[in-house]
Structures are given as C-alpha cells and as structure tokens.
Design a protein around this motif. Sequence first.
Motif, PDB file in Angstrom:
ATOM      1  N   ASN A 233       0.845  -1.190  -0.046  1.00 20.75           N
ATOM      2  CA  ASN A 233       0.007  -0.097  -0.078  1.00 20.75           C
ATOM      3  C   ASN A 233       0.767   1.207  -0.035  1.00 20.75           C
ATOM      4  O   ASN A 233       0.754   2.088  -0.721  1.00 20.75           O
ATOM      5  CB  ASN A 233      -0.845  -0.015   1.088  1.00 20.75           C
ATOM      6  N   ALA A 234       1.991   1.205   0.835  1.00 21.74           N
ATOM      7  CA  ALA A 234       2.925   2.470   0.822  1.00 21.74           C
ATOM      8  C   ALA A 234       3.659   2.731  -0.496  1.00 21.74           C
ATOM      9  O   ALA A 234       3.372   4.039  -1.026  1.00 21.74           O
ATOM     10  CB  ALA A 234       3.680   2.259   1.851  1.00 21.74           C
ATOM     11  N   ILE A 235       3.859   1.556  -1.121  1.00 22.68           N
ATOM     12  CA  ILE A 235       4.750   1.624  -2.343  1.00 22.68           C
ATOM     13  C   ILE A 235       3.811   2.318  -3.467  1.00 22.68           C
ATOM     14  O   ILE A 235       4.012   3.081  -4.300  1.00 22.68           O
ATOM     15  CB  ILE A 235       5.294   0.375  -2.940  1.00 22.68           C
ATOM     16  N   LYS A 236       2.425   1.735  -3.371  1.00 20.09           N
ATOM     17  CA  LYS A 236       1.461   1.915  -4.737  1.00 20.09           C
ATOM     18  C   LYS A 236       1.181   3.507  -4.120  1.00 20.09           C
ATOM     19  O   LYS A 236       1.022   4.223  -5.460  1.00 20.09           O
ATOM     20  CB  LYS A 236       0.158   1.059  -4.219  1.00 20.09           C
ATOM     21  N   LEU A 237       0.939   3.942  -3.061  1.00 24.37           N
ATOM     22  CA  LEU A 237       0.688   5.502  -2.835  1.00 24.37           C
ATOM     23  C   LEU A 237       1.660   6.147  -3.232  1.00 24.37           C
ATOM     24  O   LEU A 237       1.573   7.393  -3.688  1.00 24.37           O
ATOM     25  CB  LEU A 237       0.260   5.766  -1.395  1.00 24.37           C
ATOM     26  N   PHE A 238       3.030   5.778  -3.016  1.00 30.37           N
ATOM     27  CA  PHE A 238       4.181   6.360  -3.319  1.00 30.37           C
ATOM     28  C   PHE A 238       4.243   6.754  -4.880  1.00 30.37           C
ATOM     29  O   PHE A 238       4.457   7.663  -5.517  1.00 30.37           O
ATOM     30  CB  PHE A 238       5.442   5.785  -2.820  1.00 30.37           C
ATOM     31  N   ILE A 239       4.112   5.714  -5.555  1.00 34.71           N
ATOM     32  CA  ILE A 239       4.062   5.566  -7.089  1.00 34.71           C
ATOM     33  C   ILE A 239       3.042   6.322  -7.646  1.00 34.71           C
ATOM     34  O   ILE A 239       3.347   7.002  -8.698  1.00 34.71           O
ATOM     35  CB  ILE A 239       4.037   4.201  -7.615  1.00 34.71           C
ATOM     36  N   ILE A 240       1.813   6.129  -7.363  1.00 34.06           N
ATOM     37  CA  ILE A 240       0.868   7.032  -7.993  1.00 34.06           C
ATOM     38  C   ILE A 240       0.979   8.515  -7.497  1.00 34.06           C
ATOM     39  O   ILE A 240       0.687   9.360  -8.408  1.00 34.06           O
ATOM     40  CB  ILE A 240      -0.408   6.392  -7.294  1.00 34.06           C
ATOM     41  N   SER A 241       1.387   8.869  -6.322  1.00 37.82           N
ATOM     42  CA  SER A 241       1.814  10.165  -6.081  1.00 37.82           C
ATOM     43  C   SER A 241       2.848  10.606  -6.994  1.00 37.82           C
ATOM     44  O   SER A 241       2.499  11.959  -7.409  1.00 37.82           O
ATOM     45  CB  SER A 241       2.161  10.394  -4.722  1.00 37.82           C
ATOM     46  N   ASN A 242       3.719  10.076  -7.274  1.00 33.62           N
ATOM     47  CA  ASN A 242       4.680  10.295  -8.349  1.00 33.62           C
ATOM     48  C   ASN A 242       4.126  10.689  -9.770  1.00 33.62           C
ATOM     49  O   ASN A 242       4.115  11.781 -10.539  1.00 33.62           O
ATOM     50  CB  ASN A 242       5.990   9.316  -8.355  1.00 33.62           C
ATOM     51  N   LEU A 243       3.569   9.471 -10.149  1.00 31.22           N
ATOM     52  CA  LEU A 243       2.853   9.774 -11.423  1.00 31.22           C
ATOM     53  C   LEU A 243       1.734  10.904 -11.715  1.00 31.22           C
ATOM     54  O   LEU A 243       1.550  11.354 -12.645  1.00 31.22           O
ATOM     55  CB  LEU A 243       2.025   8.389 -11.727  1.00 31.22           C
ATOM     56  N   LYS A 244       0.976  11.154 -10.410  1.00 28.52           N
ATOM     57  CA  LYS A 244      -0.081  11.941 -10.563  1.00 28.52           C
ATOM     58  C   LYS A 244       0.446  13.350  -9.980  1.00 28.52           C
ATOM     59  O   LYS A 244      -0.186  14.321 -10.296  1.00 28.52           O
ATOM     60  CB  LYS A 244      -1.238  11.837  -9.770  1.00 28.52           C
ATOM     61  N   GLY A 245       1.771  13.552  -9.629  1.00 29.20           N
ATOM     62  CA  GLY A 245       2.133  14.919  -9.150  1.00 29.20           C
ATOM     63  C   GLY A 245       1.561  15.310  -7.512  1.00 29.20           C
ATOM     64  O   GLY A 245       1.710  16.631  -7.335  1.00 29.20           O
ATOM     65  N   TYR A 246       1.174  14.451  -6.959  1.00 28.45           N
ATOM     66  CA  TYR A 246       0.628  14.725  -5.603  1.00 28.45           C
ATOM     67  C   TYR A 246       1.936  15.003  -4.677  1.00 28.45           C
ATOM     68  O   TYR A 246       2.843  14.464  -4.795  1.00 28.45           O
ATOM     69  CB  TYR A 246       0.126  13.497  -4.959  1.00 28.45           C
ATOM     70  N   GLU A 247       1.723  16.259  -4.130  1.00 31.27           N
ATOM     71  CA  GLU A 247       2.739  16.726  -2.870  1.00 31.27           C
ATOM     72  C   GLU A 247       2.330  16.384  -1.590  1.00 31.27           C
ATOM     73  O   GLU A 247       3.053  16.510  -0.652  1.00 31.27           O
ATOM     74  CB  GLU A 247       3.129  18.106  -3.396  1.00 31.27           C
ATOM     75  N   ASP A 248       0.826  16.058  -1.380  1.00 27.15           N
ATOM     76  CA  ASP A 248       0.484  15.805  -0.163  1.00 27.15           C
ATOM     77  C   ASP A 248       0.639  14.240   0.093  1.00 27.15           C
ATOM     78  O   ASP A 248       0.064  13.448  -0.577  1.00 27.15           O
ATOM     79  CB  ASP A 248      -0.999  16.366  -0.199  1.00 27.15           C
ATOM     80  N   ASP A 249       1.165  14.140   1.298  1.00 23.68           N
ATOM     81  CA  ASP A 249       1.318  12.464   1.640  1.00 23.68           C
ATOM     82  C   ASP A 249       0.108  12.035   2.571  1.00 23.68           C
ATOM     83  O   ASP A 249       0.326  10.943   3.143  1.00 23.68           O
ATOM     84  CB  ASP A 249       2.873  12.172   2.291  1.00 23.68           C
ATOM     85  N   ARG A 250      -0.971  12.480   2.524  1.00 27.76           N
ATOM     86  CA  ARG A 250      -2.099  12.340   3.265  1.00 27.76           C
ATOM     87  C   ARG A 250      -3.031  11.435   2.487  1.00 27.76           C
ATOM     88  O   ARG A 250      -3.615  12.106   1.527  1.00 27.76           O
ATOM     89  CB  ARG A 250      -2.578  13.235   4.175  1.00 27.76           C
ATOM     90  N   PHE A 251      -3.656  10.256   2.914  1.00 29.96           N
ATOM     91  CA  PHE A 251      -4.656   9.676   2.140  1.00 29.96           C
ATOM     92  C   PHE A 251      -5.832   9.008   3.052  1.00 29.96           C
ATOM     93  O   PHE A 251      -5.268   8.473   4.195  1.00 29.96           O
ATOM     94  CB  PHE A 251      -3.841   8.490   1.450  1.00 29.96           C
ATOM     95  N   LEU A 252      -6.902   9.143   2.907  1.00 29.84           N
ATOM     96  CA  LEU A 252      -7.947   8.804   3.794  1.00 29.84           C
ATOM     97  C   LEU A 252      -9.155   8.532   2.793  1.00 29.84           C
ATOM     98  O   LEU A 252      -9.234   8.662   1.860  1.00 29.84           O
ATOM     99  CB  LEU A 252      -8.668   9.930   4.631  1.00 29.84           C
ATOM    100  N   THR A 253     -10.178   7.425   3.614  1.00 31.38           N
ATOM    101  CA  THR A 253     -11.218   7.170   2.949  1.00 31.38           C
ATOM    102  C   THR A 253     -12.353   8.305   2.888  1.00 31.38           C
ATOM    103  O   THR A 253     -12.360   9.269   3.640  1.00 31.38           O
ATOM    104  CB  THR A 253     -11.861   6.109   3.549  1.00 31.38           C
ATOM    105  N   TYR A 254     -13.460   8.054   2.027  1.00 31.07           N
ATOM    106  CA  TYR A 254     -14.352   8.988   1.946  1.00 31.07           C
ATOM    107  C   TYR A 254     -15.089   9.148   3.314  1.00 31.07           C
ATOM    108  O   TYR A 254     -15.494  10.185   3.759  1.00 31.07           O
ATOM    109  CB  TYR A 254     -15.511   8.473   0.872  1.00 31.07           C
ATOM    110  N   LEU A 255     -15.362   8.254   4.126  1.00 32.63           N
ATOM    111  CA  LEU A 255     -16.218   8.362   5.306  1.00 32.63           C
ATOM    112  C   LEU A 255     -15.299   8.862   6.414  1.00 32.63           C
ATOM    113  O   LEU A 255     -15.591   9.421   7.316  1.00 32.63           O
ATOM    114  CB  LEU A 255     -16.457   6.697   5.627  1.00 32.63           C
ATOM    115  N   GLN A 256     -13.968   8.433   6.385  1.00 37.63           N
ATOM    116  CA  GLN A 256     -13.045   9.216   7.219  1.00 37.63           C
ATOM    117  C   GLN A 256     -12.997  10.778   6.955  1.00 37.63           C
ATOM    118  O   GLN A 256     -12.928  11.699   8.033  1.00 37.63           O
ATOM    119  CB  GLN A 256     -11.685   8.456   7.365  1.00 37.63           C
ATOM    120  N   ALA A 257     -13.088  11.108   5.817  1.00 42.93           N
ATOM    121  CA  ALA A 257     -13.078  12.641   5.561  1.00 42.93           C
ATOM    122  C   ALA A 257     -14.243  13.283   6.048  1.00 42.93           C
ATOM    123  O   ALA A 257     -14.451  14.334   6.825  1.00 42.93           O
ATOM    124  CB  ALA A 257     -12.929  12.950   4.160  1.00 42.93           C
TER     125      ALA A 257
END
Length: 349
Positions: free
Chosen positions: A53-77
């Motif tokens: 999960n960590a590697i996937k979020l790291f890679i997708i952030s790189n591909l999409k240009g995310y600079e925010d390292d926070r990730f949460l579900t719809y219900l958590q938000a």
Amino acid sequence: MEKKLAKWEIERENFVKDVIKSLEEGNAPWRKEWKYKFVPNNPTTNTVYKGGNAIKLFIISNLKGYEDDRFLTYLQAESKGWNVKKGAKGIPIEKFLLYDKQTKKTFNPDNIKNLSLKEQMEYKNKNVFPMIKVFYVFNGADIEGIPPLKKEIKEVNYNKIDKILDNSGVKVLYGGGQAFYSPGLDEIHLPEKRNFISEQTFYSTALHELAHSTGHKDRFNRDLNGKFGSDSYSKEELIAELSSVFSGMKLPLNFDNSVLDNSKAYLQSWAKALENNKNLIYESSKEAEKVSDFIVKLQNQHNNEIFKNNLSEVNINASKIIENKNSNSLIEKIQAKRENKENNLGRGV
C-alpha cells in the motif's frame, strides 16, 4: 473457461499495467527526489501505510504529481467534516482480513476463546480463511476542509548512515570504479568517497548495496544468484530499490537518480518480470520493508544484536511456520480458496 478475477486482483493488474507503462517509457515510477518528507499516512488514524500500500501510494503520487502525503477514505473525511472534491478518484488499497464463514463476519478470536486449543484449531481450519478487502482512499489534495499540509524539509544526518554501515557487519572496501555487493565474499565494494559527485550520491549507493547484503544466507537468505534478465535478479534489484524508498522515508534520504541504472535493458527487465508476475511488486514491497526496518535499526544496534533480539519472535511464530511449511503463499491460498482447490549485485558510478 477463464476464471473470474476478484476485485483486488483486478486492481492489482490495473496498477501493474501503469507501472509497466512507465517502465517502458523509460521511467522507474518509484524514483523521485522529494524536497520534503513524503510518508504516505492516514491523518484520521495517525497511521503510516505499510508494504505494498505504501509503495502504491508513493508511486501514484509520483505519477499524478501529488505533493500531499495524506490519504484517507470518503467516510473518514466525512467524519471530520471534510469533503471529497467532486470528480476526485479514489485509489484502491488493500487490507488482509480473516473471514469467519460461520458468523459471516471478520474473524473475532474472542468468539472461540472458551474452546479448548484443539477445538479452536478445528474451528479455524473449518471456518476461518484469509481474504483481501479493497478500500478506496483519496489524496489530501482532493479533500476540501482538510488542514493545510505542514511540509517538513528533508535534513539528512550522514553520521547516522556511517553508523549503519559500521554496525552492518559487512566489510566495505573502497577503490575502483564500480559499486557492487559480492554475495560469495560478503563484501560491499565502493569507489572512494571523493569520486562521488555528492555525499547524497555516495550514501545512496552505499545503502543500495547494503540492501543487497541483507540477502546473504546468514541474514535474510534471499536468492542472490540470478543472472541479469532473470526473474530472480529483477526481484532482488526491485527489493533493493524499494527498500531505498522505505529507508528514504525514515532516515530521511532522497533517491539519487544519478547513480541508478536507467538503461532501457534494465527497465525492460523489470517490465518483463512484472508481466510474468503481477504480484511481484507487492511481494518485493513486503521484503523491502523488512530490509529497510533492519537497515534503520543499525543506527543504534549491531547486526548480531538485531537478530538476537528477533529470536524470541521467531520462536513464538515457530509453530505457525511448521503448521504452514507445505502451504503456498497467502495470495495463493486466497486464490485457491476461491477456486476450491555467485553473481555480483550492483552497478558502476
């Protein structure tokens, strides 16, 4: 008849396709030099994502240009009074669970605590099996109302990395123009430090080769005999690279692309290995995190002390290992349940 894939299998295949596409375009998507600390985490549970999960979020952030390292579900938000932006797409991540077919819920050990050990084992063998559940998380950039991200600039203490090398128990030899680890001699070979373009380049190279050394038979005993282009070679290089991602989050130290092999043949070997095994990046992530944890511990403990301290944990899990010694991997068990049935490792600089 072609088997129907589970949701997590479909999402893995989609993710791996994106990784392969990036590799074929000449980019290893886990490689990025971050100015700020970037550790994928959940701000509502104060937890850091692990493994695949960590590697996937790291890679997708790189591909999409995310600079925010926070990730949460719809219900958590929603529970925090925040809103997911309209049109935002969630990122599928996984959670391993034990499912109880008797209760048709997640397995709860309390339900069988009053049974004898024999009865507990019989109940588990009959009713409990592993499953993977998919959750969707959104990046902080796609959440309205979330507090502004506090960016922390990376500051590396190279003295700590010197300590890691000293405590590793691996002989480090300096000289020549190649950086590599020799499994047969259990030695890391590095050019003189003054020949590197920067301290970051030197230490990034040293930690990459140290990651390979953890595969020695007296450490984690991985297959280090693969030839270039083989699946075992590709997996070992992937473990070393992904361990750099995890270690970079913790130390913190950036990737240094100047010392990494970006040749077409090198990247294509990974693409081929991922085509052959869609679970490879997840398997390698799990091993890479273990390697990184070991390397980071070397800041304060010697190699032998770490393994000595882990001995009790090994003993505790010994019965489980014996019980499952002839079983397949967890992934294979989940799939089966559903279907009812001496080379040097390194590079020049």
